[in-house]
Design a protein around this motif. Structure first.
Motif, short mmCIF file in Angstrom:
data_model
loop_
_atom_site.label_atom_id
_atom_site.label_comp_id
_atom_site.label_asym_id
_atom_site.label_seq_id
_atom_site.Cartn_x
_atom_site.Cartn_y
_atom_site.Cartn_z
N GLY A 180 -3.71 -11.54 -5.99
CA GLY A 180 -3.55 -11.32 -7.43
C GLY A 180 -4.16 -10.02 -7.92
N HIS A 181 -4.58 -9.14 -7.01
CA HIS A 181 -5.22 -7.88 -7.40
C HIS A 181 -4.14 -6.82 -7.59
CE1 HIS A 181 -7.88 -4.46 -7.53
NE2 HIS A 181 -8.95 -5.24 -7.38
N TRP A 182 -3.85 -6.49 -8.84
CA TRP A 182 -2.78 -5.55 -9.12
C TRP A 182 -3.06 -4.16 -8.57
CZ3 TRP A 182 1.99 -6.30 -11.49
CH2 TRP A 182 2.23 -7.59 -11.96
N GLY A 183 -4.29 -3.70 -8.67
CA GLY A 183 -4.62 -2.37 -8.20
C GLY A 183 -4.37 -2.19 -6.71
N VAL A 184 -4.92 -3.08 -5.89
CA VAL A 184 -4.75 -3.00 -4.44
C VAL A 184 -3.28 -3.17 -4.06
CG1 VAL A 184 -5.30 -4.13 -2.25
CG2 VAL A 184 -7.10 -3.77 -3.95
N ASN A 185 -2.61 -4.12 -4.68
CA ASN A 185 -1.19 -4.37 -4.37
C ASN A 185 -0.34 -3.15 -4.68
OD1 ASN A 185 -0.17 -7.49 -3.81
ND2 ASN A 185 -2.23 -7.37 -4.65
N LEU A 186 -0.53 -2.54 -5.84
CA LEU A 186 0.29 -1.40 -6.24
C LEU A 186 0.05 -0.19 -5.34
CD1 LEU A 186 0.16 -1.65 -10.14
CD2 LEU A 186 2.04 -2.29 -8.61
N VAL A 187 -1.20 0.05 -4.95
CA VAL A 187 -1.50 1.18 -4.07
C VAL A 187 -0.85 0.99 -2.71
CG1 VAL A 187 -3.33 2.41 -2.84
CG2 VAL A 187 -3.64 1.80 -5.24
N ILE A 188 -1.01 -0.19 -2.13
CA ILE A 188 -0.40 -0.47 -0.82
C ILE A 188 1.12 -0.39 -0.90
CG2 ILE A 188 -0.09 -2.19 0.99
CD1 ILE A 188 -2.82 -1.00 1.09
N MET A 189 1.71 -0.95 -1.96
CA MET A 189 3.16 -0.91 -2.13
C MET A 189 3.67 0.52 -2.26
SD MET A 189 3.56 -4.17 -4.72
CE MET A 189 5.26 -3.85 -5.14
N LEU A 190 2.93 1.35 -3.00
CA LEU A 190 3.32 2.75 -3.17
C LEU A 190 3.26 3.50 -1.84
CD1 LEU A 190 4.09 5.11 -5.00
CD2 LEU A 190 1.65 5.48 -5.43
N LEU A 191 2.19 3.28 -1.07
CA LEU A 191 2.06 3.93 0.23
C LEU A 191 3.17 3.50 1.18
CD1 LEU A 191 -1.81 3.71 0.72
CD2 LEU A 191 -0.48 5.79 0.37
N ILE A 192 3.47 2.20 1.20
CA ILE A 192 4.55 1.70 2.06
C ILE A 192 5.88 2.33 1.67
CG2 ILE A 192 5.90 -0.35 2.66
CD1 ILE A 192 3.33 -1.99 2.32
N THR A 193 6.15 2.39 0.37
CA THR A 193 7.41 2.94 -0.10
C THR A 193 7.54 4.41 0.25
OG1 THR A 193 7.45 1.35 -1.94
CG2 THR A 193 8.85 3.30 -2.14
N LEU A 194 6.48 5.18 0.02
CA LEU A 194 6.52 6.61 0.35
C LEU A 194 6.72 6.83 1.85
CD1 LEU A 194 3.65 8.01 -1.93
CD2 LEU A 194 6.13 8.22 -2.27
N GLY A 195 6.04 6.04 2.67
CA GLY A 195 6.20 6.18 4.11
C GLY A 195 7.57 5.75 4.58
N GLY A 196 8.24 4.87 3.83
CA GLY A 196 9.56 4.38 4.23
C GLY A 196 10.71 5.20 3.70
N LEU A 197 10.45 6.15 2.79
CA LEU A 197 11.53 6.98 2.25
C LEU A 197 11.93 8.10 3.20
CD1 LEU A 197 10.53 7.38 -1.52
CD2 LEU A 197 12.35 5.95 -0.56
N GLY A 198 10.98 8.62 3.93
CA GLY A 198 11.26 9.73 4.83
C GLY A 198 10.81 11.04 4.23
N PHE A 199 10.31 11.94 5.08
CA PHE A 199 9.78 13.20 4.57
C PHE A 199 10.87 14.09 4.01
CE2 PHE A 199 8.03 17.47 4.73
CZ PHE A 199 6.81 17.27 4.11
N TYR A 200 12.08 13.98 4.52
CA TYR A 200 13.18 14.77 3.97
C TYR A 200 13.36 14.46 2.49
CZ TYR A 200 17.91 16.67 3.47
OH TYR A 200 19.01 17.37 3.06
N VAL A 201 13.31 13.17 2.14
CA VAL A 201 13.45 12.76 0.75
C VAL A 201 12.21 13.16 -0.04
CG1 VAL A 201 13.67 10.77 -0.80
CG2 VAL A 201 14.98 10.86 1.33
N LEU A 202 11.02 12.95 0.52
CA LEU A 202 9.80 13.33 -0.18
C LEU A 202 9.74 14.83 -0.43
CD1 LEU A 202 7.16 11.13 1.71
CD2 LEU A 202 8.28 10.66 -0.48
N ASN A 203 10.20 15.61 0.54
CA ASN A 203 10.22 17.05 0.38
C ASN A 203 11.14 17.46 -0.76
OD1 ASN A 203 9.49 19.76 1.33
ND2 ASN A 203 11.62 19.91 1.99
N GLU A 204 12.29 16.81 -0.86
CA GLU A 204 13.22 17.13 -1.93
C GLU A 204 12.68 16.70 -3.29
OE1 GLU A 204 17.90 16.32 -3.07
OE2 GLU A 204 17.21 16.09 -1.00
N LEU A 205 12.04 15.54 -3.34
CA LEU A 205 11.44 15.09 -4.60
C LEU A 205 10.31 16.03 -5.04
CD1 LEU A 205 11.25 11.21 -4.03
CD2 LEU A 205 12.88 12.48 -5.45
N GLY A 206 9.53 16.52 -4.08
CA GLY A 206 8.49 17.49 -4.40
C GLY A 206 9.07 18.79 -4.93
#
Length: 456
Positions: A180-206
């Motif tokens: 039920g900890h929103w802070g920890v959940n959101l951080v982990i979810m964000l890291l998982i999502t960024l790692g799963g998008l691919g650097f090609y996509v992250l590079n373009e978003l940057g």
């Protein structure tokens, strides 16, 4: 001749990952890596494979079995596996976008070095520095969200594990204590999502973010397409799978689950499970206590996985979109398979269908072998639920997810070897292994007569 073919470009990553896994298993077997209790060699090999292949399945308790040195070794293996996969696959996807020939894509030919718009060294440097920046930022956010639960090393370990989609945790119940900890959940979810998008996509978003900062929103409105076709497909499909999967799990658990707290806690936990099924492996709910329909949904999410050029496994989001487009084209009678703005080329469609077929065959074979090694001789009434347990373990290993219904610690030696093989093949991809085997074959310079065969 055959010996030289073993060092063709398709085989080099295979030997590299195999070598790192073997070296890691030796290090994890050392006394300095353990907290006192010895570890079987197959368990050390299992842990090293899971770490390098960024899976997260564990036959032993990571936090209790290994010392701080062992934790550092696992962390290094995760970083090598995740960063190594990202550099190779991101480069391949980038080159695919530039429409370079297959030979140049694999060999990274000299023609790339003469392209003034692309510099291999700078590109790979951005991958490494970008990865480290995201991981250290995530570690800081985790520590700030819960300083007592995530001291410095634990925060860094879980941040790296999350971004690399590894799912390794130092806690025996994974992240269930933070359901039920929103802070920890959101951080982990964000890291998982960024790692799963691919650097090609992250590079373009940057790059897009820098353009927004420079030109402003008005300047960008003049552009017809702010993002490339590939990036839009990845973002749309990832959002659809994460949100749709989370809402589906929430409905299934609210209607027939055991109850996981208030409706807001259940919604957060289900959204977390939907994101982590995209090959991350963390869990705030015990999958063994979720409904059967939830498990079926999780199986599909694990099989699809993340996106090309990322730390995630599975058949990938773009393959899923190609498969859906192909089915739609067959139903509507269209000759082209359209996905978004464009229709797929025959070569791309063939790769997508081949990947799905080989992945299905690999999972089927793995399920059969694991059923044989894990109580397959038991009568049905005595082994009810065993097949679903085995299938869940197999798809989790193939998709490098790391979720389990509790079977992993109880696996026999034969079962562990089956899962090790699935993690290894799933990490590099069945198409990669097929291409490596095809590189050994001699081209056939003739064709046989063709004919129609009655089907269906």
């Amino acid at each position: 001749m055959r010996r030289s073919k073993a060092f063709l470009p398709f085989w080099l990553p295979i030997w590299m990952f195999a070598g790192v896994i073997l070296a890691g298993s030796v290090v994890l077997s050392l006394e300095v890596s353990l907290q006192g209790q010895d570890i079987a060699w197959v368990d050390a090999l299992f842990t090293a494979t899971s770490a390098v292949c960024v899976t997260g399945l564990t036959a032993v308790d990571t936090g209790g079995q290994f010392s701080r040195f062992g934790h550092c070794a696992i962390l290094l293996l995760i970083q090598l596996g995740g960063l190594g996969i990202m550099t190779y696959t991101s480069l391949a996807v980038y080159l695919l976008g530039r429409r370079v020939s297959l030979t140049d894509r694999i060999a990274v030919g000299q023609s790339l070095m003469h392209d003034p718009s692309f510099h291999l060294g700078r590109f790979l440097l951005r991958v490494v520095l970008g990865t480290l920046a995201v991981e250290f930022t995530g570690a800081l956010l985790l520590h700030l969200a819960d300083p007592e639960g995530f001291p410095a090393f634990a925060a860094l370990f879980h941040a790296v594990s999350a971004f690399c989609n590894a799912g390794f945790s130092l806690f025996p119940d994974n992240l269930m204590a933070w359901r039920g900890h929103w802070g920890v959940n959101l951080v982990i979810m964000l890291l998982i999502t960024l790692g799963g998008l691919g650097f090609y996509v992250l590079n373009e978003l940057g790059f897009l973010a820098r353009k927004v900062a420079t030109l402003g929103r008005k300047g960008l409105r003049r552009r017809s397409h702010l993002l490339t076709w590939h990036t839009r497909l990845v973002l749309e499909t990832s959002l659809l799978l994460s949100l749709g999967g989370g809402l589906f799990l929430f409905g299934a658990e609210m209607l027939g689950g055991e109850g996981h707290g208030t409706w807001s806690e259940t919604l957060l936990a289900c959204m977390f499970q939907s994101v982590t099924c995209r090959t991350a492996g963390f869990n705030t709910l015990d999958p063994a206590h979720m409904t059967n329909i939830s498990l079926v949904c999780m199986l599909m999410l694990m099989f699809i996985g993340g996106s090309p050029g990322s730390c995630a496994g599975g058949v990938k989001t773009t393959t899923f979109r190609a498969w859906v487009g192909f089915i739609r084209a067959q139903i509507t009678g269209r000759s082209q398979t359209r996905v978004g703005w464009y229709a797929l080329s025959p070569a791309s469609l063939n790769r997508a269908l081949t990947l799905v077929i080989f992945a299905t065959l690999l999972v089927s074979a793995g399920a059969v072998l694991l059923t044989v090694t894990e109580g397959g001789t038991e009568p049905f009434y005595a082994a009810q639920g065993l097949f679903l347990e085995n299938l869940f373990e197999v798809i989790s290993a193939f998709g490098t997810v790391g979720l389990s219904l509790g079977l992993t610690p109880r696996l026999t030696t034969g079962g562990k070897l089956v899962i090790i093989a699935l993690m290894f093949v799933g990490r590099l991809g069945p198409i990669w292994f097929l291409s490596a085997l095809q590189s050994w074959q001699t081209d056939v310079n003739y064709r046989v007569p063709e004919n129609d065969l009655p089907l269906g």
